[in-house]
Design a protein around this motif. Structure first.
Motif, PDB file in Angstrom:
ATOM      1  N   LEU A  59      89.488 -31.214 -27.885  1.00 28.63           N
ATOM      2  CA  LEU A  59      88.625 -32.363 -28.229  1.00 28.63           C
ATOM      3  C   LEU A  59      88.372 -32.810 -26.654  1.00 28.63           C
ATOM      4  O   LEU A  59      89.128 -32.213 -25.645  1.00 28.63           O
ATOM      5  CB  LEU A  59      89.199 -33.456 -28.327  1.00 28.63           C
ATOM      6  CG  LEU A  59      89.960 -33.548 -30.247  1.00 28.63           C
ATOM      7  CD1 LEU A  59      90.847 -34.881 -30.119  1.00 28.63           C
ATOM      8  CD2 LEU A  59      88.924 -33.498 -30.756  1.00 28.63           C
ATOM      9  N   CYS A  60      86.714 -32.921 -26.708  1.00 30.04           N
ATOM     10  CA  CYS A  60      86.828 -33.409 -25.074  1.00 30.04           C
ATOM     11  C   CYS A  60      86.261 -34.283 -24.570  1.00 30.04           C
ATOM     12  O   CYS A  60      86.078 -35.600 -26.020  1.00 30.04           O
ATOM     13  CB  CYS A  60      85.278 -32.035 -24.745  1.00 30.04           C
ATOM     14  SG  CYS A  60      84.162 -32.395 -24.021  1.00 30.04           S
ATOM     15  N   ALA A  61      86.575 -35.015 -23.953  1.00 29.03           N
ATOM     16  CA  ALA A  61      85.315 -36.571 -23.458  1.00 29.03           C
ATOM     17  C   ALA A  61      84.297 -37.111 -24.103  1.00 29.03           C
ATOM     18  O   ALA A  61      84.357 -38.009 -24.129  1.00 29.03           O
ATOM     19  CB  ALA A  61      85.056 -36.521 -21.991  1.00 29.03           C
TER      20      ALA A  61
ATOM     21  N   GLY B 255      82.497 -31.770 -33.600  1.00 30.75           N
ATOM     22  CA  GLY B 255      83.828 -30.343 -32.680  1.00 30.75           C
ATOM     23  C   GLY B 255      83.089 -29.291 -31.765  1.00 30.75           C
ATOM     24  O   GLY B 255      82.347 -29.157 -32.589  1.00 30.75           O
ATOM     25  N   HIS B 256      83.278 -29.452 -30.683  1.00 32.65           N
ATOM     26  CA  HIS B 256      82.301 -28.104 -30.280  1.00 32.65           C
ATOM     27  C   HIS B 256      83.206 -27.016 -29.841  1.00 32.65           C
ATOM     28  O   HIS B 256      82.520 -26.720 -28.540  1.00 32.65           O
ATOM     29  CB  HIS B 256      81.609 -28.729 -29.494  1.00 32.65           C
ATOM     30  CG  HIS B 256      81.617 -29.528 -27.845  1.00 32.65           C
ATOM     31  ND1 HIS B 256      82.147 -30.706 -28.217  1.00 32.65           N
ATOM     32  CD2 HIS B 256      81.944 -29.304 -26.845  1.00 32.65           C
ATOM     33  CE1 HIS B 256      82.685 -31.440 -26.690  1.00 32.65           C
ATOM     34  NE2 HIS B 256      82.380 -30.579 -25.706  1.00 32.65           N
ATOM     35  N   GLU B 257      84.765 -27.112 -29.660  1.00 30.93           N
ATOM     36  CA  GLU B 257      84.985 -25.548 -28.656  1.00 30.93           C
ATOM     37  C   GLU B 257      86.802 -25.483 -29.527  1.00 30.93           C
ATOM     38  O   GLU B 257      87.271 -26.025 -30.211  1.00 30.93           O
ATOM     39  CB  GLU B 257      87.131 -27.147 -27.039  1.00 30.93           C
ATOM     40  CG  GLU B 257      85.115 -28.220 -26.543  1.00 30.93           C
ATOM     41  CD  GLU B 257      86.247 -28.321 -25.237  1.00 30.93           C
ATOM     42  OE1 GLU B 257      87.067 -28.046 -25.437  1.00 30.93           O
ATOM     43  OE2 GLU B 257      85.160 -29.132 -24.291  1.00 30.93           O
ATOM     44  N   ILE B 258      86.088 -24.443 -29.762  1.00 26.32           N
ATOM     45  CA  ILE B 258      86.147 -24.056 -31.518  1.00 26.32           C
ATOM     46  C   ILE B 258      87.188 -21.916 -31.608  1.00 26.32           C
ATOM     47  O   ILE B 258      86.267 -21.561 -31.020  1.00 26.32           O
ATOM     48  CB  ILE B 258      84.782 -24.231 -32.422  1.00 26.32           C
ATOM     49  CG1 ILE B 258      84.663 -25.421 -32.148  1.00 26.32           C
ATOM     50  CG2 ILE B 258      85.166 -24.018 -34.025  1.00 26.32           C
ATOM     51  CD1 ILE B 258      83.042 -25.622 -33.100  1.00 26.32           C
TER      52      ILE B 258
ATOM     53  N   LEU C  64      88.205 -21.535 -24.682  1.00 24.55           N
ATOM     54  CA  LEU C  64      87.506 -21.075 -23.953  1.00 24.55           C
ATOM     55  C   LEU C  64      86.228 -21.882 -23.410  1.00 24.55           C
ATOM     56  O   LEU C  64      84.915 -20.886 -22.557  1.00 24.55           O
ATOM     57  CB  LEU C  64      87.055 -19.632 -24.844  1.00 24.55           C
ATOM     58  CG  LEU C  64      88.453 -18.699 -24.500  1.00 24.55           C
ATOM     59  CD1 LEU C  64      88.190 -17.979 -25.305  1.00 24.55           C
ATOM     60  CD2 LEU C  64      88.549 -18.187 -23.227  1.00 24.55           C
ATOM     61  N   GLU C  65      85.173 -22.637 -24.306  1.00 27.60           N
ATOM     62  CA  GLU C  65      84.548 -23.256 -23.993  1.00 27.60           C
ATOM     63  C   GLU C  65      83.991 -24.194 -22.914  1.00 27.60           C
ATOM     64  O   GLU C  65      83.741 -23.858 -22.237  1.00 27.60           O
ATOM     65  CB  GLU C  65      84.201 -24.272 -25.398  1.00 27.60           C
ATOM     66  CG  GLU C  65      82.618 -24.577 -25.430  1.00 27.60           C
ATOM     67  CD  GLU C  65      82.128 -25.999 -24.458  1.00 27.60           C
ATOM     68  OE1 GLU C  65      81.306 -26.189 -24.395  1.00 27.60           O
ATOM     69  OE2 GLU C  65      83.337 -26.873 -24.554  1.00 27.60           O
ATOM     70  N   PRO C  66      85.383 -25.445 -22.549  1.00 31.90           N
ATOM     71  CA  PRO C  66      85.761 -26.102 -21.231  1.00 31.90           C
ATOM     72  C   PRO C  66      85.163 -24.375 -19.742  1.00 31.90           C
ATOM     73  O   PRO C  66      84.885 -24.575 -18.860  1.00 31.90           O
ATOM     74  CB  PRO C  66      86.371 -26.414 -21.497  1.00 31.90           C
ATOM     75  CG  PRO C  66      87.199 -26.566 -22.713  1.00 31.90           C
ATOM     76  CD  PRO C  66      86.190 -25.144 -23.629  1.00 31.90           C
TER      77      PRO C  66
HETATM   78 ZN    ZN Z   1      83.194 -30.068 -24.499  1.00 33.48          ZN
END
Ligand code: ZN
Ligand code: ZN
Length: 353
Positions: free
Chosen positions: A36-38, A69-72, A154-156
């Motif tokens: 989860l991201c800001a 959800g975008h960090e998968i 890995l996405e951030p």
């Molecule tokens: Zn993010």
């Protein structure tokens, strides 16, 4: 299967939906973890900001309601074309940015600003579901040295790699990182890998302590008296000031702070996303010839670089995983905790099944 869908402001629903089927150019990924991201919280609290509710994205054909959800992190479960059968069972990170490949920006290698861009979880169905489909060309295999949990960060890490690469920083340059949240600490580690000398600034001592552990030469807690912060940073940079400032906090005051910290002729890289309009004195930029660069998303190779840096242990992700929660508890155990300013939270990761 279960999925968490975004309908609109404060309207996120856990629903039972049909398992998607991959097309010939796609794979079906069993999602292991989604971080989860800001950005997710901002969509919930202030949104819709990035998520479209009226027009569908030209690449994905999607608008709200869509799966967040975008960090998968995941593993290939099946393929749409039998010729890609060898991919089944491969542990992958989702390169969440889809670009058109045809526009002026894509053609000139500047994919990060493709006007048709679709991002998983924001303009295409994302990872807060048990299974997702995604184009084969946008999955990246990950070596065993990176755990399933870590893959979701890995996405951030890619956001940090992109910002550092865009800055053009060279070994020996001095950089200040403003904000020691997940992206700030990943930027710090990426800068160290690039041979920079890194100073960290934040409002929380615990986050600064972690910055020190990751190799920051100096750490500074932002107090009410900002001028003492400027003086201290000047004194450790031969009264010249840092060459680069990376603004990752996304707070209303942080762009002005960052511009003021940078040396005359220095460069400020804005990585934070602002929910309010920051104010600052543009004459600082004009009269002292400072450069301000925006950095968002990533180019195609940035994620591969992030995978390499993490697999070699140059960037460490494990200390940034605070907690693992269930899909049914995203709002209570995820968003609400992340919004609690007293808690020292980096990433909360979600196990969808
Ligand atoms: Zn993010
Ligand atoms: Zn394009």
């Amino acid at each position: 299967m279960k999925a968490l869908l975004y309908y609109g402001n404060k309207d996120i629903r856990l629903e039972e939906i049909e398992k998607p089927k991959p097309k010939s150019n796609e794979v079906l990924v069993k999602v292991k973890y989604t971080s989860l991201c800001a950005t997710d919280i901002e969509e919930w609290q202030y949104g819709p900001l990035w998520i479209q509710t009226t027009t569908s994205n030209p690449l994905s054909g999607k608008k709200a309601p869509l799966v967040m959800g975008h960090e998968i992190s995941g593993v290939v479960d099946s393929v749409g074309d039998i010729n890609y059968q060898n991919l089944i069972g491969t542990r992958v990170v989702i390169n969440n940015v889809l670009t058109c490949g045809k526009c002026y920006w894509c053609q000139s290698g500047h994919h990060a600003v493709c006007p048709s861009m679709a991002v998983a979880g924001l303009s295409a169905d994302g990872g807060l579901q048990e299974y997702m489909v995604w184009p084969i060309k946008n999955i990246i295999p990950v070596p065993d040295s990176i755990s399933d949990e870590e893959i979701s960060l890995l996405e951030p890490a890619t956001i940090a790699v992109h910002a550092v690469r865009k800055s053009g920083i060279k070994p020996g340059d001095i950089a200040v990182v403003v904000g020691c949240g997940t992206v700030g600490l990943l930027t710090l580690q990426t800068l160290m890998a690039a041979g920079a000398i890194v100073i960290a600034v934040d409002i929380k001592q615990k986050k600064l302590n972690l910055a020190k552990k990751f190799g920051a030469t100096n750490i500074f807690k932002v107090e009410k008296n900002i001028s003492s912060l400027y003086k201290q940073i000047l004194s450790i940079t031969n009264n010249i000031g840092p060459d680069y400032v990376f603004e990752t906090a996304g707070a209303e005051e942080s762009p002005e702070l960052s511009v003021n910290i940078a040396r005359r002729g220095g460069t400020i890289i804005l990585v934070g996303i602002y929910s309010q309009k920051p104010m600052f004195d543009f004459n600082q930029i004009v009269s002292l010839e400072k450069k301000v660069i925006g950095s968002v998303a990533a180019e195609n190779n940035d994620m591969k670089h992030a995978v390499n840096l993490v697999s070699k242990g140059t960037i460490k992700l494990k200390p940034l995983i605070t907690e693992t929660i269930k899909l049914s508890n995203v709002i209570e155990d995820g968003f609400k905790k992340m919004l609690d300013g007293d808690k020292e939270i980096f990433r909360i990761i979600v196990k969808p099944d």
